[in-house]
Design an enzyme around this catalytic site. Sequence first.
Site, mmCIF file in Angstrom:
data_model
loop_
_atom_site.group_PDB
_atom_site.id
_atom_site.type_symbol
_atom_site.label_atom_id
_atom_site.label_comp_id
_atom_site.label_asym_id
_atom_site.label_seq_id
_atom_site.Cartn_x
_atom_site.Cartn_y
_atom_site.Cartn_z
ATOM 1 N N ASN A 216 0.857 -1.192 0.000
ATOM 2 C CA ASN A 216 0.000 0.000 0.000
ATOM 3 C C ASN A 216 0.888 1.235 0.000
ATOM 4 O O ASN A 216 2.108 1.133 0.023
ATOM 5 C CB ASN A 216 -0.959 -0.023 1.197
ATOM 6 C CG ASN A 216 -0.200 -0.026 2.503
ATOM 7 O OD1 ASN A 216 0.478 0.938 2.843
ATOM 8 N ND2 ASN A 216 -0.282 -1.128 3.243
ATOM 9 N N ASP A 284 -4.396 -5.971 5.341
ATOM 10 C CA ASP A 284 -5.396 -6.794 6.023
ATOM 11 C C ASP A 284 -5.372 -8.234 5.524
ATOM 12 O O ASP A 284 -5.747 -9.146 6.237
ATOM 13 C CB ASP A 284 -6.790 -6.197 5.802
ATOM 14 C CG ASP A 284 -6.966 -4.890 6.579
ATOM 15 O OD1 ASP A 284 -6.464 -4.828 7.712
ATOM 16 O OD2 ASP A 284 -7.569 -3.940 6.043
ATOM 17 N N LYS A 294 8.375 -18.200 -9.152
ATOM 18 C CA LYS A 294 7.733 -17.115 -9.885
ATOM 19 C C LYS A 294 6.564 -17.654 -10.724
ATOM 20 O O LYS A 294 6.732 -18.641 -11.458
ATOM 21 C CB LYS A 294 8.779 -16.446 -10.788
ATOM 22 C CG LYS A 294 8.242 -15.216 -11.449
ATOM 23 C CD LYS A 294 9.293 -14.553 -12.314
ATOM 24 C CE LYS A 294 8.618 -13.513 -13.185
ATOM 25 N NZ LYS A 294 9.430 -13.142 -14.335
ATOM 26 N N PRO A 311 -2.970 -11.357 10.841
ATOM 27 C CA PRO A 311 -3.249 -11.062 12.254
ATOM 28 C C PRO A 311 -3.406 -9.563 12.444
ATOM 29 O O PRO A 311 -2.763 -8.776 11.741
ATOM 30 C CB PRO A 311 -2.000 -11.572 12.975
ATOM 31 C CG PRO A 311 -0.938 -11.635 11.925
ATOM 32 C CD PRO A 311 -1.634 -11.896 10.626
ATOM 33 N N ASP A 312 -4.263 -9.169 13.352
ATOM 34 C CA ASP A 312 -4.432 -7.746 13.662
ATOM 35 C C ASP A 312 -3.505 -7.417 14.835
ATOM 36 O O ASP A 312 -3.736 -7.841 15.971
ATOM 37 C CB ASP A 312 -5.897 -7.450 14.001
ATOM 38 C CG ASP A 312 -6.141 -5.953 14.087
ATOM 39 O OD1 ASP A 312 -5.317 -5.238 14.702
ATOM 40 O OD2 ASP A 312 -7.160 -5.489 13.534
ATOM 41 N N PHE A 331 -4.363 3.827 14.947
ATOM 42 C CA PHE A 331 -4.677 4.844 13.950
ATOM 43 C C PHE A 331 -5.897 4.409 13.158
ATOM 44 O O PHE A 331 -6.132 3.218 12.988
ATOM 45 C CB PHE A 331 -3.489 5.042 12.990
ATOM 46 C CG PHE A 331 -2.533 6.086 13.473
ATOM 47 C CD1 PHE A 331 -1.706 5.826 14.553
ATOM 48 C CD2 PHE A 331 -2.476 7.332 12.862
ATOM 49 C CE1 PHE A 331 -0.840 6.792 15.018
ATOM 50 C CE2 PHE A 331 -1.603 8.312 13.320
ATOM 51 C CZ PHE A 331 -0.793 8.038 14.404
ATOM 52 N N LYS A 345 -14.006 1.926 15.756
ATOM 53 C CA LYS A 345 -12.758 1.146 15.636
ATOM 54 C C LYS A 345 -12.056 1.038 16.987
ATOM 55 O O LYS A 345 -11.507 -0.002 17.326
ATOM 56 C CB LYS A 345 -11.849 1.823 14.602
ATOM 57 C CG LYS A 345 -10.767 0.930 14.060
ATOM 58 C CD LYS A 345 -10.124 1.507 12.807
ATOM 59 C CE LYS A 345 -10.986 1.297 11.574
ATOM 60 N NZ LYS A 345 -10.424 1.901 10.368
HETATM 61 N N1 CTP Z 1 -3.692 -2.643 12.286
HETATM 62 C C1 CTP Z 1 -2.871 -3.634 12.770
HETATM 63 N N2 CTP Z 1 -2.851 -4.860 12.185
HETATM 64 C C2 CTP Z 1 -3.634 -5.135 11.137
HETATM 65 C C3 CTP Z 1 -4.480 -4.133 10.622
HETATM 66 C C4 CTP Z 1 -4.498 -2.894 11.224
HETATM 67 O O1 CTP Z 1 -2.144 -3.370 13.732
HETATM 68 N N3 CTP Z 1 -3.603 -6.334 10.582
HETATM 69 C C5 CTP Z 1 -3.752 -1.336 12.962
HETATM 70 C C6 CTP Z 1 -3.160 -0.205 12.207
HETATM 71 O O2 CTP Z 1 -1.790 -0.036 12.508
HETATM 72 C C7 CTP Z 1 -3.980 0.955 12.731
HETATM 73 C C8 CTP Z 1 -5.345 0.342 12.892
HETATM 74 O O3 CTP Z 1 -5.110 -1.022 13.128
HETATM 75 O O4 CTP Z 1 -3.531 1.382 13.993
HETATM 76 C C9 CTP Z 1 -6.189 0.521 11.668
HETATM 77 O O5 CTP Z 1 -7.264 -0.328 11.738
HETATM 78 P P1 CTP Z 1 -7.919 -1.056 10.472
HETATM 79 O O6 CTP Z 1 -9.111 -1.795 10.936
HETATM 80 O O7 CTP Z 1 -6.951 -1.819 9.695
HETATM 81 O O8 CTP Z 1 -8.274 0.168 9.658
HETATM 82 P P2 CTP Z 1 -8.594 0.183 8.187
HETATM 83 O O9 CTP Z 1 -7.508 -0.380 7.338
HETATM 84 O O10 CTP Z 1 -8.968 1.588 7.934
HETATM 85 O O11 CTP Z 1 -9.770 -0.874 8.137
HETATM 86 P P3 CTP Z 1 -11.324 -0.771 7.966
HETATM 87 O O12 CTP Z 1 -11.679 0.673 7.833
HETATM 88 O O13 CTP Z 1 -11.560 -1.594 6.774
HETATM 89 O O14 CTP Z 1 -11.898 -1.361 9.202
#
Ligand code: CTP
Length: 411
Positions: A216, A284, A294, A311-312, A331, A345
Amino acid sequence: MADHASLAGKRVLLVIAGGIAAYKSLELIRRLRERGVTVRAVLTEAGARFVTPLSVQALTEDTVYRDLWSLTDESEMGHIRLSREADLLVVAPATANLLARMAAGMADDLAATVLLATDKPVLVAPAMNVRMWQHAATQANMALLESRGVLRVGPNEGVMACNEYGPGRMAEPMEIVDAIAGFFAQASHRPLAGRRAIVTSGPTHEPIDPVRYIANRSSGKQGHAIAAALATLGAEVTLVSGPTRLPDPAGCRVTHIETAREMLAACEAALPADIAVCAAAVADWRVDGASDRKLKKDGGGPPALALTENPDILATLSRPGDRRPALVVGFAAETGDVLAYATAKRARKGCDWIVANDVSPGTGTFGGSDNTVHLIRADGVESWPTMAKDAVASRLAQAVAEHFTETLKAK
Ligand code: CTP
């Protein structure tokens, strides 16, 4: 005017480079000495064309250091000792040439060598013709030096010795004294000393095959600036960074990773911590069963990529338990309904604070230098004006420090 009490007893190594503003550095020496600062001076060859070694020597009441190769100077005071036996190095005037040599890491005279060999903070007071200051090369050199932690005072705008008008005049001696006093006052203000922090920053790269990946547009600027700002306030910071073009910020331990799973493992390895700030734009999704060879065009059309959830990291670090950092900050980058989405969130992830921003196209947030954020806490929302990402980072670090001071008071 800044409080100058922090100056007494401090040791400044003053590097005087070759510019017309060098005459002001004589005044600077006097003003610093009046405030109890010990000043040692290094004079470049070009500097000695503008001020005499004798004047500098008389004002510092010390040897003037000039020659990298001088046996006398080396036996009395080697360049390594010279660069270490100071609390701060001040370059005034800092010419375009010396800034370029500093940025390139050159060591072709005593001044450059001392600046390369030092483990001490450096403050520069640039002075040059307006076009030299505005030239892309000088601006890039200055930005690089600042990203490495070099501090800057000036240049000021005004009529220059060459009769042109614009930014390029060296800051006045008393402004430089104020900047030095400000540095020492801030250096002794370390409210996060003894606290450990983990900061995630940048994008992640999720492999499709050995040569392709999903990524990204995150630049890592905001996360890196937060790591640096927490370190400035005394925290012991581990920055876990995805691939970025940024240099490692000064004063932080940096773990470089590529994928979300590596980022989580690096964060877990950095626990225990008091503070976690998840500023990374973690992918995500990753490709389920990325190919270790390849992918080839074999005539069968484009490959189908099956994705699986990563993983989140923020949610994992926020999970209640012994190892949960006392303050977890996430964030939320949104493109509309910023406050509503970000507040939801915060609850969903289980973190304490969310820094929410609008990243809609046209805001210039992604990759840009400015950010407009809202700080969402349990007790409400604080909306901050648009400011540079560095300023957002300092303000957030300050809020973190206040949080810990208040928590301690409440105990
Ligand atoms: N984050 C993380 N690990 C992930 C995804 C996100 O630590 N796998 C953290 C980011 O660093 C940030 C926050 O989660 O602090 C953002 O949340 P996220 O849900 O990913 O936000 P978006 O990408 O905006 O997702 P959505 O709006 O689709 O819920």
